[in-house]
Write a protein that holds these residues in place. Structure first.
Motif, PDB file in Angstrom:
ATOM      1  N   VAL A  84      23.853 107.632  23.555  1.00 32.93           N
ATOM      2  CA  VAL A  84      24.119 109.020  23.037  1.00 32.93           C
ATOM      3  C   VAL A  84      25.436 109.460  23.315  1.00 32.93           C
ATOM      4  O   VAL A  84      26.348 110.071  22.479  1.00 32.93           O
ATOM      5  N   LEU A  85      25.740 109.326  24.497  1.00 33.25           N
ATOM      6  CA  LEU A  85      27.683 109.495  24.858  1.00 33.25           C
ATOM      7  C   LEU A  85      28.405 108.766  23.811  1.00 33.25           C
ATOM      8  O   LEU A  85      29.671 108.941  23.332  1.00 33.25           O
ATOM      9  N   PHE A  86      27.975 107.361  23.662  1.00 33.98           N
ATOM     10  CA  PHE A  86      28.877 106.507  22.749  1.00 33.98           C
ATOM     11  C   PHE A  86      29.023 107.239  21.439  1.00 33.98           C
ATOM     12  O   PHE A  86      30.291 107.360  21.095  1.00 33.98           O
ATOM     13  N   VAL A  87      27.687 107.624  21.217  1.00 35.05           N
ATOM     14  CA  VAL A  87      27.876 108.181  19.601  1.00 35.05           C
ATOM     15  C   VAL A  87      28.769 109.569  19.677  1.00 35.05           C
ATOM     16  O   VAL A  87      29.521 109.836  18.811  1.00 35.05           O
ATOM     17  N   HIS A 123      34.200 107.327  16.902  1.00 34.18           N
ATOM     18  CA  HIS A 123      33.839 106.275  15.834  1.00 34.18           C
ATOM     19  C   HIS A 123      32.742 106.925  15.000  1.00 34.18           C
ATOM     20  O   HIS A 123      32.567 106.278  14.022  1.00 34.18           O
ATOM     21  N   PHE A 124      32.265 108.286  15.241  1.00 28.82           N
ATOM     22  CA  PHE A 124      31.109 108.673  14.504  1.00 28.82           C
ATOM     23  C   PHE A 124      31.448 109.978  13.890  1.00 28.82           C
ATOM     24  O   PHE A 124      31.670 110.997  14.815  1.00 28.82           O
ATOM     25  N   SER A 125      31.745 110.237  12.852  1.00 28.88           N
ATOM     26  CA  SER A 125      32.299 111.208  12.177  1.00 28.88           C
ATOM     27  C   SER A 125      31.099 112.589  12.043  1.00 28.88           C
ATOM     28  O   SER A 125      31.673 113.486  12.067  1.00 28.88           O
ATOM     29  N   ALA A 126      30.151 112.240  11.818  1.00 26.74           N
ATOM     30  CA  ALA A 126      28.895 113.278  11.739  1.00 26.74           C
ATOM     31  C   ALA A 126      27.537 112.383  12.405  1.00 26.74           C
ATOM     32  O   ALA A 126      26.883 112.141  11.249  1.00 26.74           O
ATOM     33  N   PRO A 127      27.416 112.524  13.504  1.00 25.46           N
ATOM     34  CA  PRO A 127      26.364 111.911  13.904  1.00 25.46           C
ATOM     35  C   PRO A 127      24.998 112.649  13.572  1.00 25.46           C
ATOM     36  O   PRO A 127      24.117 112.046  13.536  1.00 25.46           O
ATOM     37  N   ASP A 155      20.449 118.026  26.423  1.00 25.96           N
ATOM     38  CA  ASP A 155      19.144 116.952  26.921  1.00 25.96           C
ATOM     39  C   ASP A 155      19.187 115.886  25.937  1.00 25.96           C
ATOM     40  O   ASP A 155      18.851 116.216  24.920  1.00 25.96           O
ATOM     41  N   ALA A 156      19.450 114.782  26.408  1.00 25.43           N
ATOM     42  CA  ALA A 156      19.723 113.539  25.589  1.00 25.43           C
ATOM     43  C   ALA A 156      18.519 112.802  25.285  1.00 25.43           C
ATOM     44  O   ALA A 156      18.568 111.733  24.588  1.00 25.43           O
ATOM     45  N   SER A 157      17.447 113.031  25.739  1.00 18.09           N
ATOM     46  CA  SER A 157      16.248 112.187  25.895  1.00 18.09           C
ATOM     47  C   SER A 157      15.742 111.772  24.881  1.00 18.09           C
ATOM     48  O   SER A 157      15.601 110.878  24.461  1.00 18.09           O
ATOM     49  N   ASP A 158      15.521 112.827  23.812  1.00 22.42           N
ATOM     50  CA  ASP A 158      15.006 112.508  22.538  1.00 22.42           C
ATOM     51  C   ASP A 158      15.889 111.713  21.850  1.00 22.42           C
ATOM     52  O   ASP A 158      15.749 110.749  21.028  1.00 22.42           O
ATOM     53  N   ALA A 159      17.227 112.208  21.811  1.00 22.49           N
ATOM     54  CA  ALA A 159      18.243 111.436  20.861  1.00 22.49           C
ATOM     55  C   ALA A 159      18.630 110.010  21.233  1.00 22.49           C
ATOM     56  O   ALA A 159      18.513 109.252  20.566  1.00 22.49           O
ATOM     57  N   LYS A 160      18.413 109.931  22.592  1.00 31.31           N
ATOM     58  CA  LYS A 160      18.348 108.524  23.250  1.00 31.31           C
ATOM     59  C   LYS A 160      17.426 107.782  22.663  1.00 31.31           C
ATOM     60  O   LYS A 160      17.599 106.404  22.226  1.00 31.31           O
ATOM     61  N   LEU A 161      16.196 108.101  22.597  1.00 31.73           N
ATOM     62  CA  LEU A 161      15.194 107.368  22.182  1.00 31.73           C
ATOM     63  C   LEU A 161      15.395 106.699  20.730  1.00 31.73           C
ATOM     64  O   LEU A 161      15.494 105.906  20.378  1.00 31.73           O
ATOM     65  N   TYR A 162      15.818 107.538  19.837  1.00 32.63           N
ATOM     66  CA  TYR A 162      16.319 107.205  18.364  1.00 32.63           C
ATOM     67  C   TYR A 162      17.540 106.262  18.411  1.00 32.63           C
ATOM     68  O   TYR A 162      17.339 105.132  17.846  1.00 32.63           O
TER      69      TYR A 162
END
Lengths: 686, 542
Positions: B454-457, B462-466, B518-525
């Motif tokens: 998540v933090l990487f994105v 490098h990610f213009s529109a996550p 809360d990154a938990s959901d996004a992290k899953l994806y």
């Protein structure tokens, strides 16, 4: 697994019989390897699950015609029209009012299947504590839960079923059993349906092979590839060979073929085409799951101004056309006997539309079942809403718990016996009352309904004391002299009852119409049969109680008795069974209530029974009776008569008594008696 | 017609990535983007621009230097033998993660040219061997060939330390000709391998006599140090040298090399011998062929032979086997970027399998996984390098610095070359060994190695529109793959992110993360997506 373990077809000896003896099931023992394989062998059956991922909007799929004006009020922009060239397709004008349905106009395939008698619509499917998160709801349903506790769901319904059916075989193919237990296409994410807490690898994911398969489904021309593409191909094929089932899957696919019926050019259609081909090619995989995603139509469900087209229309068309093509293909291939297809959606969508020409997450939705073994029709009435229903249907509108549907499919279609159902944790839902009668009777693998035909009424005769003679009280219908029952209330002998009491006796017939008046379960393959006299008694004490034994007389219906003997004997001859019992008499320790007790659980597994061994015949007032002597308890008890035809004896393999379960019945050639296993020991019935 | 004509236009993103994948173990998107703006010539100059390695000296788990060398005679070791059992590879690997340059790929290639295995390798000898490769990877293959013949580790590996006038041992000389330099040609008669004959093997053996060593020796003795490299080498015992003239076969134009009788003469003799071998164009061609397979592609068609190999071989030979001119010519050529024929980009680009070393190093660096400090968190570096990178190499067909045979690693030494890195077994290990645990995180000696997807994105720029699935996917493809996948493969990766739900759903998931933290959901994806991307055939290719 070998044939032996397969043959769990229950003859349901006592299952659903009035003698309801601790849920007795006559389990077929494993000595039937030489049995001829009948084309319609339950063990070869396959279930195809079409997963509508994202949650299908059931309300725009099947429109409740009788609630149309409320429907329009709640879906001003996205409702399907009921007039004009883009209106819904009327499913069946013969349905009663609260089942009249309009199908989404894209569902021409479904309409075709319904008219062909191959589609069942199951309305209002949901579960007690709905969850609106895709993941949570999916997982709740895959795991067979009610939604109250979403923590720690390590296993799925089908995972538990398959692991119990084929213990140790997951990810462990053997020479004779080289097929995966379940195969999933259309998504690479494992499905909790096939999860298990210790058996790993029940599900085989075939999605990575789709490219390869889809190309081979039609002939492809060879085009020149770049070095990158060639290298990619090399690595991909190595990847494919990494797993244990790969070669078998390839063999089965190569050996199989489709018919000339055309499939649409969609991924779902190709997945189904692949499934058909694999079944035709000899796959013994029991469950195939295919996926169509995109149903999460929060927006763009319809095209503005044209509710018949848009995102949902495309999906329903894809779904409908693919399933129809699949059904045609399997019929042309001659494998339709083995295949049943069911849709699955993790929930429905809100009754009221949202502001984006779409719908948000909801609860109830219709599920569909397809196949030539389906008893076509609409099951359940449409859940009701008013024009003030904002979001969800109220809880009480749920018609079916999804587990009723899947328990039905698992048992009545795939033939899972009580033990497997228990392992799947679906026992509550596999009772007669809870199963949905959508499998045709002749194809029902688990006929636990002793009723031969629909439409029989219970004939309950309440017999009151009419007269007393020589110590015997005779019971019959008020105003008649037609005696049905008698009790010698205070016999003169040691241990006999000395109290006075009054009683009512009810005599019930479930059906008075031949041949249904003999209640039977027959299994021609195994040669097991149970034949019950279609008549039962119950005694209720109105006043007083007993302090010792009494004697009973039950007047026979000679026609019924003759029928019983004939039917049982005929079966024995036809099936070539080894043994036939005399008429056996049992007393149950609680009242028999028809028809609800004509099911798997009977009176429940803790109910005990007493074989009535001390019998004699006689006649009174020109009517024959059977007399039961020294009956100790009579209050709230009932009685049954039955004949058992069997191939099982005490030598039938399963030498270890601990493998018997409560309810097994066998013939003991040493004692020349029919006996039943009460959980601890064998007890004779006569 | 293939052409070594230089490509003079700016690289652009795809070509820059292609060049970097082939040249450097460390990669990041920022570097790729910087190189995209360069011409090949500028880019290759930059790639050759190194003098030192990032971490100059191997350290023990306590962060102390423990190996004395000529250049670094002081150590601050206070833990006795703590460094003794360490594999030098751990330090070498760790260095590869810290610099974008050609040097490490070249050092590894030199290792492939002159492989040794475990024999004779205590830490100090291993270090000398590695230093020697590093030294000459900046220079000339010929110089390396001369010096490697005196290297202590090599002397043990191929028994040259036992080779004396009275007890000849031609193990080394045979491999020198057959596998290290001119290579065997077709066998045209008994003992005649076109490029050399058995006679030549024997003569070579005689040239190599007299160099010997024990495993342990006094490394401070200047007589044991090579004059130029200052790296210890075998000792020349003049009395053990075969002093007669060496007469070579017609394969070498019947050359006679005068036998030396003094230490200097013997060293000149060795030098003359190596010159003789390297004067043959075939020697240059064989090196060029191996450079080609290492940097460009596996197929040496007749066209490639005639139009690329021969020309580069001449360049190499004419520059006295200096690597830089030849390799520069290759890496700036239109051929390298597949712009020299009618279809651009269907060859060369994405034509090689990543060795396990590239797989691991490029993975950790492209995802910018924070790494421990070699000076202050040495133990973490050592054990990470050993347990994650070297272990993967070992278990998937490339036991780092310990090839199974003198022929080198299967992925470089025999057909089908790089395809040898992929077997059902190795592929499974390549999939299972790296990414999943990195996405969960693991700790080694107190340092947590963790790819926070998540933090990487969110923060890597490098990610213009996550929040937009289609853009996110494309940017991941750009980050990791040769080509954007299409059709079913695209859907596969798309669904790895979306899992059957809509892109709108992902939008809300990301949006929700941004709002609530809360990154938990996004992290899953994202974890699911990254895992699928890395555990794919596409990611195995460079």
């Amino acid at each position: 697994m070998n044939r032996k373990e397969f043959l769990r077809l229950t003859t349901a000896a006592a299952v659903g019989t009035p003698f309801l003896l601790n849920g007795m099931t006559a389990q077929v023992m494993n000595n039937f390897q030489d049995m001829p394989m009948v084309a319609n062998n339950v063990n070869d059956r396959v279930l195809v699950i079409v997963r509508l991922a994202g949650a299908n909007d059931g309300l725009n799929t099947v429109i409740p015609i009788s609630q149309y004006s409320n429907y329009v009020a709640l879906r001003p922009n996205i409702h399907i029209k009921n007039t004009g060239s883009n209106k819904y397709i009327e499913l069946d004008s013969t349905l009663q009012d609260n089942q009249l349905s309009g199908l989404h106009p894209a569902l021409t395939g479904f309409k075709n299947l319904y008219d062909g008698g191959k589609m069942a619509v199951v309305n209002g499917v949901g579960y007690p504590s709905p969850n609106f998160s895709h993941f949570r709801s999916q997982n709740t349903m895959f795991a067979g839960r009610d939604g109250t506790n979403n923590n720690f769901l390590p296993s799925g319904m089908f995972g538990r079923y398959l692991a119990a059916l084929y213990p140790g075989l997951a990810n462990n193919p053997t020479h004779s059993n080289s097929d995966p237990l379940a195969i999933q296409f259309g998504t690479t994410n494992p499905c909790l349906f096939y999860g298990h807490d210790h058996e790993v690898g029940i599900e085989y994911n075939g999605t990575s092979l789709q490219d390869d398969f889809f190309t081979k489904l039609t002939t492809s021309s060879t085009t020149s590839k770049s070095e990158y593409e060639e290298l990619l191909e090399f690595i991909t094929s190595t990847e494919g060979a990494m797993d244990l089932y790969y070669n078998r899957i390839q063999d089965v696919f190569t050996a199989g073929k489709n018919s000339t019926k055309t499939y649409p050019n969609t991924s779902l259609a190709k997945q189904l085409k692949t499934v058909a081909r694999m079944i035709e090619g000899g796959s013994k995989t029991k469950i195939f799951q295919v996926t169509l995603g995109g149903f999460d139509t929060h927006a763009g469900q319809i095209q503005s101004g044209s509710s018949h087209i848009g995102g949902h229309a495309n999906l329903t068309a894809t779904m409908s056309d693919a399933i129809k093509a699949f059904q045609e293909d399997i019929e042309a291939l001659g494998i339709n006997d083995k295949v049943l297809t069911v849709t699955f959606s993790e929930f429905g969508r809100r009754v009221r539309e949202n502001g984006n020409l779409g719908t948000d997450h909801g609860t109830l939705s219709p599920f569909f079942v397809f196949g030539t073994s389906v008893e076509a029709g609409v099951y359940g009435t449409h859940p009701v809403f008013t024009n003030t229903t904002n979001y969800q249907y109220s809880e009480s509108e749920r018609k079916y718990d999804y587990r009723q549907l899947f328990a039905t499919l698992m048992q009545d279609w795939l033939g899972a016996n009580d033990t497997l159902i228990q392992e799947a944790e679906l026992s509550t839902f596999a009772t007669q009352t809870n199963k949905i009668p959508l499998i045709k009777t002749e194809d029902n693998a688990y006929p636990d309904n002793l009723m031969g035909a629909n439409g029989c009424l219970v004939i309950r005769t309440t017999a009151v004391a009419l007269t007393t003679d020589d110590g015997w009280t005779y019971y019959g219908e008020t105003g008649t002299t037609d005696y049905l029952f008698a009790i010698e209330q205070t016999p003169v002998a040691s241990g006999a009852n000395t109290n006075s009491f009054t009683a009512t006796v009810t005599v019930e017939k479930l059906c008075d119409v031949a041949p249904n008046h003999v209640h039977k379960i027959e299994n021609l393959i195994t040669g097991e049969g149970v034949f019950a006299l279609g008549m039962y008694w119950n005694i209720i004490l109105d006043t007083g109680s007993t302090n010792g034994w009494v004697n009973l007389r039950w007047f026979k219906d000679t026609l019924l008795e003759t029928s019983l003997n004939t039917v049982a004997t005929d079966f024995k001859t036809k099936a070539g069974s080894a043994s036939i019992s005399p008429i056996l008499d049992l007393q149950t320790n609680s009242a028999i209530n028809l028809p609800s007790q004509l099911d798997n659980n009977g009176l429940g597994i803790n109910t005990s029974f007493t074989p009535l061994l001390n019998k004699e015949s006689g006649s009174y007032s020109s009517k024959e009776y059977i007399q039961y002597n020294q009956v100790i308890t009579i209050a709230n008890t009932g009685g049954v008569r039955f004949i058992k035809v069997t191939n099982i004896n005490q030598n039938t393999p399963f030498v270890d008594n601990s493998k018997y379960v409560k309810g097994n019945i066998r013939y003991n050639s040493v004692t020349n008696k029919i006996e039943g296993f009460d959980g601890t020991a064998w007890r004779t019935f006569h | 017609m293939y052409s070594l004509q230089p490509k003079t236009t700016k690289l652009g993103y795809k070509n820059a990535y292609h060049l970097l994948r082939r040249c450097s173990y460390k990669l990041t998107k920022s570097v790729i983007e910087t190189y995209a703006e360069k011409t090949p010539e500028q880019a290759v100059i930059d790639l050759f621009n190194y003098t030192e390695v990032p971490h100059l000296r191997p350290k023990n788990p306590y962060g102390e230097t423990y190996m004395r060398t000529y250049r670094y005679p002081e150590v601050n070791n206070s833990h006795g033998n703590a460094g003794k059992g360490l594999n030098i590879g751990q330090w070498w690997c760790y260095n590869t993660l810290h610099e974008v340059s050609l040097q490490f790929r070249l050092q590894f290639l030199m290792h492939n040219f002159f492989p040794t295995a475990k024999a004779g390798g205590d830490n100090w000898n291993n270090n000398d061997y590695t230093e020697l490769l590093a030294y000459h990877a900046k220079g000339s293959i010929k110089s390396l060939a001369i010096d490697i013949s005196k290297n202590v580790k090599m002397a043990f590996y191929l028994d040259n330390r036992l080779n004396t006038a009275s007890n000849p041992n031609d193990n080394y000389s045979r491999e020198f000709l057959e596998l290290f330099t001119i290579l065997k040609g077709d066998q045209i008669a008994t003992g005649n391998y076109t490029n050399y004959t058995e006679q030549d093997v024997t003569q070579a053996q005689r040239v190599f006599t007299g160099y010997t060593s024990g495993i342990n020796f006094d490394r401070s003795k200047s007589s044991r140090l090579n004059n130029i490299t200052k790296i210890p080498e075998a000792e020349l015992i003049v009395g053990n040298h075969d002093t007669g003239d060496k007469i070579f076969s017609a394969a070498f134009n019947n050359t006679t090399i005068k036998g030396g009788t003094t230490a200097d003469e013997i060293k000149t003799e060795l030098s003359n011998f190596v010159d003789m071998v390297f004067n043959e164009l075939e020697t240059a061609k064989n090196y060029v062929r191996r450079f080609y397979r290492f940097f460009v592609g596996r197929e040496l068609t007749t066209e490639v032979e005639n139009e690329i190999i021969t020309s580069l071989a001449n360049t190499l030979k004419d520059n006295n086997y200096l690597i830089k001119p030849m390799l520069t010519k290759l890496l700036v050529s239109q051929h390298f970027y597949d712009e020299d024929d009618t279809t651009v980009g269907d060859h060369r680009i994405g034509a090689l399998v990543k060795s396990p070393l590239e797989l691991a190093t490029q993975l950790f660096t492209i995802f910018e996984v924070p790494l421990p400090n070699y000076d202050t968190q040495t133990a973490s570096c050592i054990y990470f390098s050993r347990n994650k990178i070297i272990k993967l190499c070992q278990s998937t067909g490339m036991n780092l610095f310990e090839p199974e045979s003198v022929g080198g690693y299967a992925g470089y030494s025999g057909a089908p070359y790089d395809k040898n890195f992929i077997t059902t077994n190795s592929l499974k290990l390549r999939y299972d060994s790296l990414i999943d645990e990195l996405l969960t995180g693991y700790t080694i000696n107190g340092f947590q190695f963790y790819l926070d997807s998540v933090l990487f994105v969110k923060d890597s720029s490098h990610f213009s529109a996550p929040d937009t699935a289609s853009v996110l996917l494309q940017e991941f493809f750009d980050l990791l793959f040769i080509k954007t996948p299409t059709g079913a493969r695209f859907t596969y990766f798309e669904q790895a992110l979306l899992n059957g739900l809509s892109a709108t759903n992902w939008f809300f998931v990301w949006d929700n993360f941004l709002k609530t933290g809360d990154a938990s959901d996004a992290k899953l994806y994202l974890d699911r997506l990254i895992s699928a991307l890395v555990k794919s055939p596409e990611y195995q290719i460079m």
